[in-house]
Design a protein around this motif. Structure first.
Motif, PDB file in Angstrom:
ATOM      1  N   HIS A   1     -21.658 -14.549  80.400  1.00 60.18           N
ATOM      2  CA  HIS A   1     -22.219 -13.790  81.513  1.00 60.18           C
ATOM      3  C   HIS A   1     -23.603 -14.346  81.879  1.00 60.18           C
ATOM      4  N   ARG A   2     -24.429 -14.639  80.843  1.00 64.08           N
ATOM      5  CA  ARG A   2     -25.779 -15.139  81.130  1.00 64.08           C
ATOM      6  C   ARG A   2     -25.725 -16.499  81.821  1.00 64.08           C
ATOM      7  N   ALA A   3     -24.709 -17.315  81.465  1.00 66.17           N
ATOM      8  CA  ALA A   3     -24.585 -18.646  82.068  1.00 66.17           C
ATOM      9  C   ALA A   3     -24.457 -18.553  83.595  1.00 66.17           C
TER      10      ALA A   3
ATOM     11  N   PHE B   1     -41.742 -11.830  66.743  1.00 65.89           N
ATOM     12  CA  PHE B   1     -41.145 -13.171  66.685  1.00 65.89           C
ATOM     13  C   PHE B   1     -39.666 -13.073  67.008  1.00 65.89           C
ATOM     14  N   ASP B   2     -39.246 -13.883  67.958  1.00 65.28           N
ATOM     15  CA  ASP B   2     -37.857 -13.841  68.448  1.00 65.28           C
ATOM     16  C   ASP B   2     -37.233 -15.209  68.181  1.00 65.28           C
ATOM     17  N   GLY B   3     -36.200 -15.226  67.358  1.00 66.28           N
ATOM     18  CA  GLY B   3     -35.528 -16.501  67.054  1.00 66.28           C
ATOM     19  C   GLY B   3     -36.222 -17.255  65.932  1.00 66.28           C
TER      20      GLY B   3
ATOM     21  N   LYS C   1     -31.845 -10.417  71.681  1.00 67.72           N
ATOM     22  CA  LYS C   1     -33.201 -10.524  71.111  1.00 67.72           C
ATOM     23  C   LYS C   1     -34.251 -10.607  72.228  1.00 67.72           C
ATOM     24  N   GLY C   2     -34.024 -11.542  73.157  1.00 64.70           N
ATOM     25  CA  GLY C   2     -34.991 -11.723  74.255  1.00 64.70           C
ATOM     26  C   GLY C   2     -35.065 -10.480  75.136  1.00 64.70           C
ATOM     27  N   THR C   3     -33.898  -9.895  75.419  1.00 64.96           N
ATOM     28  CA  THR C   3     -33.842  -8.705  76.277  1.00 64.96           C
ATOM     29  C   THR C   3     -34.625  -7.553  75.646  1.00 64.96           C
TER      30      THR C   3
ATOM     31  N   ASN D   1     -29.869 -20.803  83.618  1.00 62.73           N
ATOM     32  CA  ASN D   1     -29.392 -22.169  83.642  1.00 62.73           C
ATOM     33  C   ASN D   1     -29.659 -22.879  82.316  1.00 62.73           C
ATOM     34  N   ARG D   2     -29.157 -22.298  81.217  1.00 62.49           N
ATOM     35  CA  ARG D   2     -29.418 -22.915  79.916  1.00 62.49           C
ATOM     36  C   ARG D   2     -28.256 -23.840  79.558  1.00 62.49           C
ATOM     37  N   VAL D   3     -28.613 -25.109  79.262  1.00 59.46           N
ATOM     38  CA  VAL D   3     -27.585 -26.109  78.972  1.00 59.46           C
ATOM     39  C   VAL D   3     -26.725 -25.663  77.781  1.00 59.46           C
TER      40      VAL D   3
HETATM   41 MG    MG Z   1     -33.363 -15.422  73.587  1.00 60.57          MG
END
Ligand code: MG
Ligand code: AP5
Length: 378
Positions: A314-316, A271-273, A201-203, A320-322
């Motif tokens: 992969h994104r982790a 709107f994302d999310g 979504k963000g991408t 740095n998202r908890v």
């Molecule tokens: Mg996102």
């Protein structure tokens, strides 16, 4: 001059045509020429980048006494302002010790920047500092500092063009445009980018805002900003996000209403999310209806749960998202998606605006599929 221009995601309409700017520059140059006719020495014309680049060029062509040129930038504010001037002059190439400096600015509003700069240049040893600005907003100018040369006074509105930018864009227009606050709200488009965690979504939203001139509103990003700022709302949200649970509907709903109202002149939103529950979807319909709008299309990216895991793992490694760190949290997010968010699909199917896209494939391939759908709404 164009009737209306789109800069990033906002519309602007004509305000000051180039011909009027030229006349104002002619007049201000004449005054400077007069004052420096018998000047003993060589003043330095100091262009404050980036905004005054066009004005400085136009002005210098009209000056008929010997002068040097230099340019600077100002650093952004550092530390607390109560300690005095906290900015630095960057990139000054010539020595200004004992020299007369004519500072060339694009616009002066509250006067904070120009007053700081004036003090910094005197501190650096300038013998005299004159201020020349293309534009002044007299309604908001609060300082004692005398502005020696003002080409034009304008009202306190948001403008672009002739060196002035909106988010670094729009500087290249030769005329000046003003934010169009009168665009009928019915012209605004509202798109949702929908899908499970890690669907892209963000991408894809980042590509869509650039291609279609939309404003991105990601409730996840807004909540992470609240967390980073340590606000009470952020603290409440953190506990839930870290477990892969949703934050209460009212919290995100309030954020959406403020985004809608805080952005006049916007072409449209993505709107994302959001919405993530049927209650949020109903709320969105209500707040858009109150503003003469509706959800135009729900662009839904579908990927299987295994791909969610793969992409988030992969994104982790790069972000740095908890909530990306532990498999059990990722699983919770997926479960929450199936339980609470998936029902939103039938809500929008019922309204006829649901457009599903296979979210597998490369980022470019997925974007091509989105563009094919978006063609129907241009
Ligand atoms: Mg996102
Ligand atoms: P939010 O930030 O919205 O997270 P999410 O929905 O879990 O989605 P993500 O941001 O993880 O994924 P994405 O779809 O944006 O994918 P991305 O483009 O990054 O929400 C976080 C939390 O906030 C929620 O869990 C909740 O607690 C709370 N919250 C937010 N909104 C809320 C609401 N409305 N109500 C209540 N609570 C709310 O892509 C993922 C990765 O895959 C990236 O590394 C990317 O590079 C890669 N990738 C993308 N596309 C491809 C592709 N085609 N091929 C290969 N890799 C790809």
């Amino acid at each position: 001059m164009e009737n209306r221009i789109l800069v990033k995601d906002r519309y602007f309409v004509p305000y000051i045509p180039y011909e009027r700017l030229e006349q104002a520059i002619d007049a201000v140059a004449e005054r400077i020429n007069h004052d420096f006719k018998n000047f003993n020495g060589t003043p330095i014309i100091l262009c404050v980048l980036n905004g005054s680049i066009l004005f400085t060029g136009e002005l210098m062509k009209r000056l008929n006494f010997p002068c040097e040129f230099s340019s600077i930038r100002l650093s952004s504010y550092e530390g607390t302002l109560s300690t005095g001037v906290t900015r630095k002059v960057l990139g000054l190439t010539s020595s200004i010790k004992g020299r007369t400096v004519i500072v060339v600015e694009d616009i002066v509003d509250t006067g904070k920047t120009i007053t700081d700069l004036h003090a910094l240049l005197l501190d650096a040893g300038a013998a005299d500092v004159k201020i020349c600005t293309m534009l002044l907003k007299p309604e908001v100018y609060k300082k004692e500092l005398k502005l020696d040369y003002v080409a034009m006074e304008i009202e306190n509105r948001f403008i672009v063009g002739f060196g002035l930018d909106y988010d670094q864009l729009g500087r290249n227009y030769k005329d000046i445009y003003i934010l169009d606050t009168n665009t009928p709200r019915t012209m605004r488009k509202h798109f949702l980018i929908f899908g499970p965690p890690g669907a892209g979504k963000g991408t894809q939203a980042a590509l869509m805002i650039e291609r279609f001139g939309l404003r991105h509103v990601s409730t996840g990003d807004l909540l992470r900003r609240e967390i980073a700022n340590g606000t009470p709302l952020g603290q409440q949200a953190k506990t839930l996000i870290d477990q892969g649970l949703l934050v209460p509907d009212e919290v995100v709903e309030g954020m959406i209403a403020s985004e809608l109202d805080a952005n006049p002149g916007v072409k449209g939103f993505i709107f994302d999310g959001f919405p993530r529950t049927t209650a949020q979807a109903e709320h969105l319909d209500r707040i858009l209806a109150d503003r003469d709008g509706k959800v135009d299309a729900v662009v839904s990216l579908m990927i299987p749960d295994e791909t969610v895991f793969e992409r988030i793992r992969h994104r982790a490694e790069v972000e740095n998202r908890v909530d990306d760190t532990k498999p059990e949290i990722i699983q919770n997010r997926i479960d929450t998606y199936h339980a609470k968010t998936e029902p939103v699909i039938s809500y929008y199917k019922g309204k006829g605006c649901y457009r599903e896209i296979d979210g597998l494939g490369t980022i470019d391939e997925v974007f091509d599929k989105i563009c094919a759908v978006m063609k129907d709404y241009e």
